[in-house]
Design an enzyme around this catalytic site. Structure first.
Site, PDB file in Angstrom:
ATOM      1  N   GLY A 293      34.306 -22.020  75.830  1.00 43.68           N
ATOM      2  CA  GLY A 293      33.425 -21.539  74.630  1.00 43.68           C
ATOM      3  C   GLY A 293      32.303 -22.472  73.691  1.00 43.68           C
ATOM      4  O   GLY A 293      31.418 -22.673  74.051  1.00 43.68           O
ATOM      5  N   ARG A 294      33.480 -23.464  73.218  1.00 43.40           N
ATOM      6  CA  ARG A 294      32.765 -24.608  72.730  1.00 43.40           C
ATOM      7  C   ARG A 294      31.695 -25.275  73.415  1.00 43.40           C
ATOM      8  O   ARG A 294      30.658 -25.698  72.996  1.00 43.40           O
ATOM      9  CB  ARG A 294      34.003 -25.281  71.866  1.00 43.40           C
ATOM     10  CG  ARG A 294      33.314 -26.625  71.226  1.00 43.40           C
ATOM     11  CD  ARG A 294      34.549 -27.491  70.878  1.00 43.40           C
ATOM     12  NE  ARG A 294      35.824 -27.017  70.663  1.00 43.40           N
ATOM     13  CZ  ARG A 294      36.385 -26.704  69.690  1.00 43.40           C
ATOM     14  NH1 ARG A 294      35.714 -27.225  68.465  1.00 43.40           N
ATOM     15  NH2 ARG A 294      37.520 -26.393  69.343  1.00 43.40           N
ATOM     16  N   CYS A 362      33.131 -22.777  44.549  1.00 40.52           N
ATOM     17  CA  CYS A 362      33.756 -23.253  43.628  1.00 40.52           C
ATOM     18  C   CYS A 362      35.197 -23.857  44.178  1.00 40.52           C
ATOM     19  O   CYS A 362      36.412 -23.017  43.663  1.00 40.52           O
ATOM     20  CB  CYS A 362      34.147 -21.930  42.483  1.00 40.52           C
ATOM     21  SG  CYS A 362      34.745 -22.715  40.935  1.00 40.52           S
TER      22      CYS A 362
END
Length: 432
Positions: A293-294, A362
């Site tokens: 995949g990668r 944040c």
């Protein structure tokens, strides 16, 4: 001009992706923006497919690991290139179904498939269900009986290989949530149960030893262990396994520090080991499945951001803030994953400063990289993060209600949207 990693820079000093000026893409679509290069994706697929032809005489199939980057267009491309697919959820399965992907070429993985997902796989004639545990085998058998079908299954086996990768992405050792252990006899017990279950046909065995692996030896060892197990199955039960799924996990170049092994070297070494073991044990060479995949999409992807605030803290560090962050790339906060960064609008400028690239969420930990070499950076610069094609869009979230960015495919100087970006309306669409 050409730079390291085959990065192309045009006469204006701008990064070029798939023949398109990256700054033009940023202006046209806004940032953050995921950019995927189609030729790199297809090239990797063809390299794997050619290796199957060369080293296994075509007796095998490459299945794209959907979790790396799942969208409709990826299934269309995989189908056009003659690949199968590895899915791990009902959502991935539904996406494949939605574009008419041939379900007989799909392997359905997962350590805790729901009843709904199992029924969905059986009703849509998924090629192989990869069984993770005994309870799942019972449930697959139950639903196969209910639907009056035979479930074609593989058993996921833990081969006990230490792949020298991050603890979070090591999946082949005994202490893993995935699969049946060899050492305890659990795997052989699962084989015997599958053979004896009338509504199940045991097609093969499967293993996956981890991700982002830069060594050949672990894959060779896994192949040898699995062939020894196949031989043991035949000796103990008389049953001959037809298929061996070796998973994926091949490393890519995230930074200049990485030195990935060419795919063909992996394939050749593992093939030699499998053929040698088959001859030694007197068993047939199984049909080989592999699930990269990668290594198909990782280096094909680049994420573009616009620089906002640049904050110098004397004798401490310089923070360069961008308009994305952990929502569109959570891999740094999860794995401390390193990337190469550059400025798309000054791609040929020397990297003579060191900064921390911060996201806009944040969270004090919302960083994309630390000790990052970059040219002197100012507000409005377009920052490019390389090798973000895998597990970035797939793992994206709307944290702080920031919309997930669009995905644009580029090829031969043309660009097209393959995944629309979310709007604020999309973000709150399911609120009641």
């Amino acid at each position: 001009m050409k730079m390291e990693r085959n990065i192309t820079v045009n006469e204006a000093g701008h990064l070029v992706l798939g023949g398109v000026d990256a700054t033009v893409l940023a202006e046209k679509y806004g940032t953050p923006l995921y950019v995927m290069e189609e030729d790199k994706i297809r090239g990797a697929m063809r390299a794997y497919r050619s290796s199957i032809e060369k080293f296994y005489g075509g007796n095998g199939r490459i299945c794209f690991a959907s979790k790396a980057f799942c969208c409709k267009e990826m299934y269309r491309i995989a189908d056009e290139e003659g690949l199968g697919a590895d899915v791990v959820s009902g959502g991935e399965m539904f996406t494949a179904l939605s574009v008419g992907f041939p379900m007989e070429k799909v392997c359905f993985h997962g350590n805790n498939k729901s009843d709904k997902e199992i029924r969905m796989a059986l009703e849509n004639h998924v090629g192989r269900i990869v069984v993770d545990n005994m309870e799942e085998l019972d449930r697959i058998s139950h639903f196969a009986d209910e639907l009056n079908v035979i479930a074609n299954v593989q058993l996921r086996v833990k081969p006990g290989i230490d792949a020298h990768t991050h603890n979070f992405i090591m999946t082949g050792q005994i202490d893993s949530k995935f699969g049946f252990a060899l050492e305890t006899g659990e795997a052989m017990a699962a084989v015997k149960k599958a053979i004896e279950t009338p509504s199940v046909r045991l097609c093969g065995v499967d293993c996956h030893i981890g991700s982002q692996i830069h060594e050949v030896t672990p894959f060779v060892k896994a192949g040898e262990v699995m062939m020894d197990f196949i031989a043991s199955i035949k000796e103990e039960t008389g049953y001959e396994i037809d298929e061996l799924d070796l998973g994926g996990g091949y490393g890519i170049r995230y930074t200049s520090e990485d030195d990935p092994v060419p795919y063909a070297e992996y394939m050749e070494a593992v093939s030699a080991a499998i053929h040698a073991k088959a001859e030694k044990h007197g068993v047939k060479v199984p049909f080989i499945l592999m699930e990269p995949g990668r290594s198909i999409v990782g280096e094909a992807g680049t994420t573009l951001y616009t620089v906002g605030a640049v904050k110098h803290i004397p004798n401490v560090r310089t923070y360069v803030s961008v308009d994305g962050g952990m929502g569109d790339n959570p891999r740094y906060i999860l794995y401390q994953s390193k990337y190469d960064f550059l400025l798309a609008n000054r791609a040929d400028a020397p990297a003579d400063t060191t900064v921390t690239v911060a996201g806009k969420c944040c969270e004090s930990g919302d960083l994309l990289g630390e000790n990052v070499p970059l040219p002197e950076t100012k507000a409005g610069d377009i920052m490019a993060v390389l090798s973000t094609g895998a597990y970035n869009y797939s793992m994206a979230s709307c944290y702080n209600r920031n919309p997930i960015p669009p995905v644009v495919m580029v090829k031969d100087g043309a660009d097209r949207v393959i995944v629309k970006g979310q709007t604020y309306e999309d973000v709150c669409r399911n609120d009641v």
